[in-house]
Write an enzyme that holds these catalytic residues in place. Sequence first.
Site: not given
Length: 223
Positions: A188-189
């Site tokens: 995630g990012s």
Amino acid sequence: MRLHREGKTIMITTGLVLLALNLLAYFYLFSDNSTAITLLAIVSLILFLLVVQFFRIPTRPLTTGETQVIAPADGKVVVIEETVESEYFKDRRRQVSIFMSPLNVHVNRNPITGVVKYFKYFPGKYLVAWHPKSSTENERTTVVVQAASGTEILFRQIAGAVARRIIWYVKEGQPVKQGDEFGFIKFGSRVDLFLPLDAEIKVNIGDVTRGGVTVVAELPEKE
């Protein structure tokens, strides 16, 4: 669909740890409690499948076009604004940011075809990916690709509170092809795009993008 090479070690390690935990529960911890053993097995399977799905690479027809800027990642559009890009261009650009949740495909793809004119990695903090300062203070990479027309597009991988490892496969002077992988972010990012002011944005805030497929912007044709 296939699985990404970056997940090999994590998937094997997760599988072995969960297997050992279930064997321990079956023979020692809950040997006389079939309900607990069953629940642990179900939870373990769900956890393992969540890890596996994170590293999936779905088979999909990729979009290509000389004047089209393609989404570099799966996710949700969280920023569309005019801003000053201070690292490379040092002038005003159109910024489009795509937030990647842990459930998204995490392959990062080249938004255009061209040559890598600039690359730099920055160690940094791990603020939540939607924090305004994450693009300048978090761990990140910056890549600038120049198209055959001379137009330069900057895109930036940004680590978040959960993502703790950014991986890249490009270097300065390397030719790259639209839709090919340029990197991977684990768990995630977000990815930022910085486009010319005359680029026509084709997405809206809240739109869901598919890496290598969704057209984020249309560049004017060079005469």
